[in-house]
Design a protein around this motif. Sequence first.
Motif, PDB file in Angstrom:
ATOM      1  N   UNK A 262       0.833  -1.170   0.000  1.00 48.03           N
ATOM      2  CA  UNK A 262       0.000   0.000   0.000  1.00 48.03           C
ATOM      3  C   UNK A 262       0.883   1.240   0.000  1.00 48.03           C
ATOM      4  N   UNK A 263       0.717   2.051  -0.991  1.00 40.93           N
ATOM      5  CA  UNK A 263       1.515   3.256  -1.113  1.00 40.93           C
ATOM      6  C   UNK A 263       0.621   4.471  -1.286  1.00 40.93           C
ATOM      7  N   UNK A 264       1.028   5.564  -0.640  1.00 41.14           N
ATOM      8  CA  UNK A 264       0.336   6.831  -0.831  1.00 41.14           C
ATOM      9  C   UNK A 264       0.825   7.446  -2.138  1.00 41.14           C
ATOM     10  N   UNK A 265      -0.048   8.187  -2.771  1.00 47.74           N
ATOM     11  CA  UNK A 265       0.276   8.867  -4.019  1.00 47.74           C
ATOM     12  C   UNK A 265       0.568  10.324  -3.705  1.00 47.74           C
ATOM     13  N   UNK A 266       1.652  10.856  -4.254  1.00 45.33           N
ATOM     14  CA  UNK A 266       1.906  12.282  -4.145  1.00 45.33           C
ATOM     15  C   UNK A 266       0.896  12.975  -5.060  1.00 45.33           C
ATOM     16  N   UNK A 267       0.001  13.723  -4.462  1.00 44.02           N
ATOM     17  CA  UNK A 267      -1.135  14.300  -5.187  1.00 44.02           C
ATOM     18  C   UNK A 267      -0.687  15.198  -6.339  1.00 44.02           C
ATOM     19  N   UNK A 268       0.227  16.103  -6.052  1.00 43.50           N
ATOM     20  CA  UNK A 268       0.676  17.045  -7.076  1.00 43.50           C
ATOM     21  C   UNK A 268       1.385  16.327  -8.220  1.00 43.50           C
ATOM     22  N   UNK A 269       2.327  15.445  -7.891  1.00 46.60           N
ATOM     23  CA  UNK A 269       3.060  14.716  -8.932  1.00 46.60           C
ATOM     24  C   UNK A 269       2.119  13.874  -9.785  1.00 46.60           C
ATOM     25  N   UNK A 270       1.161  13.219  -9.135  1.00 44.59           N
ATOM     26  CA  UNK A 270       0.209  12.391  -9.866  1.00 44.59           C
ATOM     27  C   UNK A 270      -0.609  13.246 -10.837  1.00 44.59           C
ATOM     28  N   UNK A 271      -1.146  14.355 -10.339  1.00 42.31           N
ATOM     29  CA  UNK A 271      -1.978  15.211 -11.189  1.00 42.31           C
ATOM     30  C   UNK A 271      -1.180  15.776 -12.367  1.00 42.31           C
ATOM     31  N   UNK A 272       0.051  16.190 -12.101  1.00 44.56           N
ATOM     32  CA  UNK A 272       0.886  16.702 -13.191  1.00 44.56           C
ATOM     33  C   UNK A 272       1.184  15.616 -14.226  1.00 44.56           C
ATOM     34  N   UNK A 273       1.412  14.400 -13.751  1.00 47.93           N
ATOM     35  CA  UNK A 273       1.671  13.287 -14.671  1.00 47.93           C
ATOM     36  C   UNK A 273       0.450  12.985 -15.527  1.00 47.93           C
ATOM     37  N   UNK A 274      -0.706  13.030 -14.919  1.00 52.73           N
ATOM     38  CA  UNK A 274      -1.947  12.764 -15.665  1.00 52.73           C
ATOM     39  C   UNK A 274      -2.132  13.808 -16.758  1.00 52.73           C
ATOM     40  N   UNK A 275      -1.968  15.081 -16.403  1.00 52.28           N
ATOM     41  CA  UNK A 275      -2.140  16.151 -17.394  1.00 52.28           C
ATOM     42  C   UNK A 275      -1.059  16.059 -18.478  1.00 52.28           C
TER      43      UNK A 275
END
Length: 65
Positions: free
Chosen positions: A1-14
């Motif tokens: 189980x790993x937490x996602x870095x919210x900002x990095x994840x969102x930037x990667x998605x965009x």
Amino acid sequence: MYRIDTKDFALSVVSGNPCEGKTPEEVSENAAKLYMAAVVIAKEHNSNIDVELKKAKISKRPSSL
């Protein structure tokens, strides 16, 4: 189980999903919507992880007899 870095994840998605639009403003608006949706998904994921970790910690506590 790993937490996602919210900002990095969102930037990667965009970054990985270029948005379309008829004008630069429309493209920006669509990218902002995608970014915010990714933030929500990451926060929900992290919330679920936090719940699971709390459950795991509670179950590992020694019982006091």
